[in-house]
Design a protein around this motif. Structure first.
Motif, PDB file in Angstrom:
ATOM      1  N   ALA A  23       8.521 -92.409 -16.639  1.00 41.11           N
ATOM      2  CA  ALA A  23       7.547 -93.191 -15.879  1.00 41.11           C
ATOM      3  C   ALA A  23       7.682 -92.906 -14.391  1.00 41.11           C
ATOM      4  O   ALA A  23       6.676 -92.758 -13.674  1.00 41.11           O
ATOM      5  N   ALA A  24       8.923 -92.827 -13.899  1.00 35.79           N
ATOM      6  CA  ALA A  24       9.145 -92.507 -12.488  1.00 35.79           C
ATOM      7  C   ALA A  24       8.613 -91.113 -12.167  1.00 35.79           C
ATOM      8  O   ALA A  24       8.007 -90.884 -11.109  1.00 35.79           O
ATOM      9  N   ALA A  25       8.821 -90.172 -13.092  1.00 31.64           N
ATOM     10  CA  ALA A  25       8.349 -88.807 -12.878  1.00 31.64           C
ATOM     11  C   ALA A  25       6.832 -88.750 -12.844  1.00 31.64           C
ATOM     12  O   ALA A  25       6.233 -88.084 -11.980  1.00 31.64           O
ATOM     13  N   ASN A  26       6.186 -89.437 -13.769  1.00 29.59           N
ATOM     14  CA  ASN A  26       4.721 -89.418 -13.803  1.00 29.59           C
ATOM     15  C   ASN A  26       4.138 -90.080 -12.550  1.00 29.59           C
ATOM     16  O   ASN A  26       3.124 -89.617 -12.003  1.00 29.59           O
ATOM     17  N   ALA A  27       4.789 -91.150 -12.080  1.00 29.98           N
ATOM     18  CA  ALA A  27       4.342 -91.803 -10.853  1.00 29.98           C
ATOM     19  C   ALA A  27       4.441 -90.847  -9.673  1.00 29.98           C
ATOM     20  O   ALA A  27       3.542 -90.796  -8.819  1.00 29.98           O
ATOM     21  N   ALA A  28       5.519 -90.067  -9.624  1.00 31.63           N
ATOM     22  CA  ALA A  28       5.718 -89.118  -8.524  1.00 31.63           C
ATOM     23  C   ALA A  28       4.681 -87.990  -8.569  1.00 31.63           C
ATOM     24  O   ALA A  28       4.106 -87.614  -7.537  1.00 31.63           O
ATOM     25  N   VAL A  29       4.442 -87.443  -9.756  1.00 30.60           N
ATOM     26  CA  VAL A  29       3.460 -86.360  -9.880  1.00 30.60           C
ATOM     27  C   VAL A  29       2.060 -86.879  -9.544  1.00 30.60           C
ATOM     28  O   VAL A  29       1.291 -86.231  -8.819  1.00 30.60           O
ATOM     29  N   ALA A  30       1.728 -88.050 -10.063  1.00 27.48           N
ATOM     30  CA  ALA A  30       0.411 -88.637  -9.779  1.00 27.48           C
ATOM     31  C   ALA A  30       0.248 -88.918  -8.291  1.00 27.48           C
ATOM     32  O   ALA A  30      -0.828 -88.716  -7.718  1.00 27.48           O
ATOM     33  N   LEU A  31       1.334 -89.374  -7.650  1.00 24.05           N
ATOM     34  CA  LEU A  31       1.283 -89.633  -6.216  1.00 24.05           C
ATOM     35  C   LEU A  31       1.049 -88.339  -5.440  1.00 24.05           C
ATOM     36  O   LEU A  31       0.307 -88.328  -4.442  1.00 24.05           O
ATOM     37  N   ALA A  32       1.658 -87.253  -5.890  1.00 23.93           N
ATOM     38  CA  ALA A  32       1.466 -85.968  -5.225  1.00 23.93           C
ATOM     39  C   ALA A  32       0.009 -85.521  -5.273  1.00 23.93           C
ATOM     40  O   ALA A  32      -0.487 -84.882  -4.336  1.00 23.93           O
TER      41      ALA A  32
END
Length: 313
Positions: A257-266
């Motif tokens: 979830a943290a990874a997906n949030a980071a990629v989506a934020l990028a």
């Protein structure tokens, strides 16, 4: 069985020996006068049934042996002794249900320390998970879950609440927040770098992702699974069944979830960033709540079990 190695000041040795002898479940007592050099004193060795270990260690701390000498505890993997068998049979309660609170506090203190190694592991796990969510690769996502070290601080928070240890709670919370903040920040940069190389594409994040869509779509099962995983993880820590922690790690979606949030934020995808962040918070909260309630239940039922065993004896 547990093996205790104690260094005692010469003037306190008799008191320590009396405490060991009156503790039901102890055996193999050895006293070596003057054997210790740093600190100077006597060396006392004994074995104790796991179910009597917490009582004995607490007693040794009450007389200040952790300040004036030393208390070292080791788990005995194999003990071939009728005396040891008798000591375990005499000790009230069952060893599998016993919680060594001092050992649990010490273990969670170490696992919840904000260190370079901890940050490196959670960052690498988040970057691996980023590859998994972009590629919709379940194997990479599961691998990232197994690598993530976040259960240590979560267990530290639960232990701190039950043991009323504010410093451990603060240390664990800092490790958790700083660890995820650094991991997500680095993963944002990693995602932009991979996009510049043509290896990550926004279309992959927005397309059909049957294997990873769950990481940004929290529902009731997110909390239910987190609670169940928190119970299993806490039991694995208190019963020394560390192998179960791997199963716990790959059953919750904190790191993905943290990874997906980071990629989506990028990529500026606020919907997935928000959904993934909620998924992350739901999982963290579920594990902490479950861990705390599990420890409270273990404490309550252990007291009941010991009281029943003593009355039966």
């Amino acid at each position: 069985m547990l093996h205790l190695r104690l260094i005692t000041p010469a003037e306190r040795t008799d008191e320590v020996v009396r405490l060991i002898e009156k503790t039901v479940g102890t055996t193999h007592l050895v006293v070596l006068p003057g054997a210790a050099r740093n600190p100077a004193g006597d060396l006392v060795l004994c074995d104790v049934a796991r179910e009597a270990g917490d009582e004995l260690i607490a007693g040794l701390r009450r007389i200040g042996l952790d300040d004036t000498g030393s208390i070292a505890v080791e788990t005995i993997d194999l003990s071939l002794s009728r005396r040891a068998d008798r000591a375990e049979a005499e000790a009230p309660g069952e060893g599998a249900d016993a919680v060594l609170w001092e050992g649990l506090t010490d273990a969670t203190h170490e696992e919840s320390t904000l260190s370079f190694t901890y940050v490196a592991f959670i960052t690498l796990a988040t970057m691996i998970a980023a590859c998994g969510v972009v590629l919709d690769n379940a194997i990479l996502i599961v691998g990232a879950m197994a690598v993530g070290p976040e259960f240590g601080p979560l267990a530290g928070i639960s232990t701190a609440v039950v043991q009323r240890h504010p410093r451990l709670a603060c240390r664990s919370l800092i490790a958790l927040l700083v660890g995820f903040a650094v991991a997500m920040a680095v993963t944002v940069g990693f995602s932009l770098f991979m996009d510049a190389l043509g290896l990550f594409h926004r279309s992959a994040l927005e397309g059909e992702r049957p294997n990873s869509a769950f990481v940004y779509a929290p529902d009731a099962f997110s909390f239910i699974v987190a609670v169940l995983a928190g119970i299993a993880g806490t039991l694995s820590l208190t019963s020394s069944k560390s192998g179960a922690l791997v199963g716990v790690a790959i059953s919750v979606t904190t790191v993905p979830a943290a990874a997906n949030a980071a990629v989506a934020l990028a990529y500026g995808d606020t919907n997935q960033t928000l959904g993934s962040s909620v998924q992350l918070l739901v999982n963290l909260a579920g594990i902490v709540v479950a861990g705390t309630l599990t420890l409270l239940a273990q404490k309550y039922f252990w007291k009941k079990q010991r009281g029943f065993s003593r009355r039966a004896a």
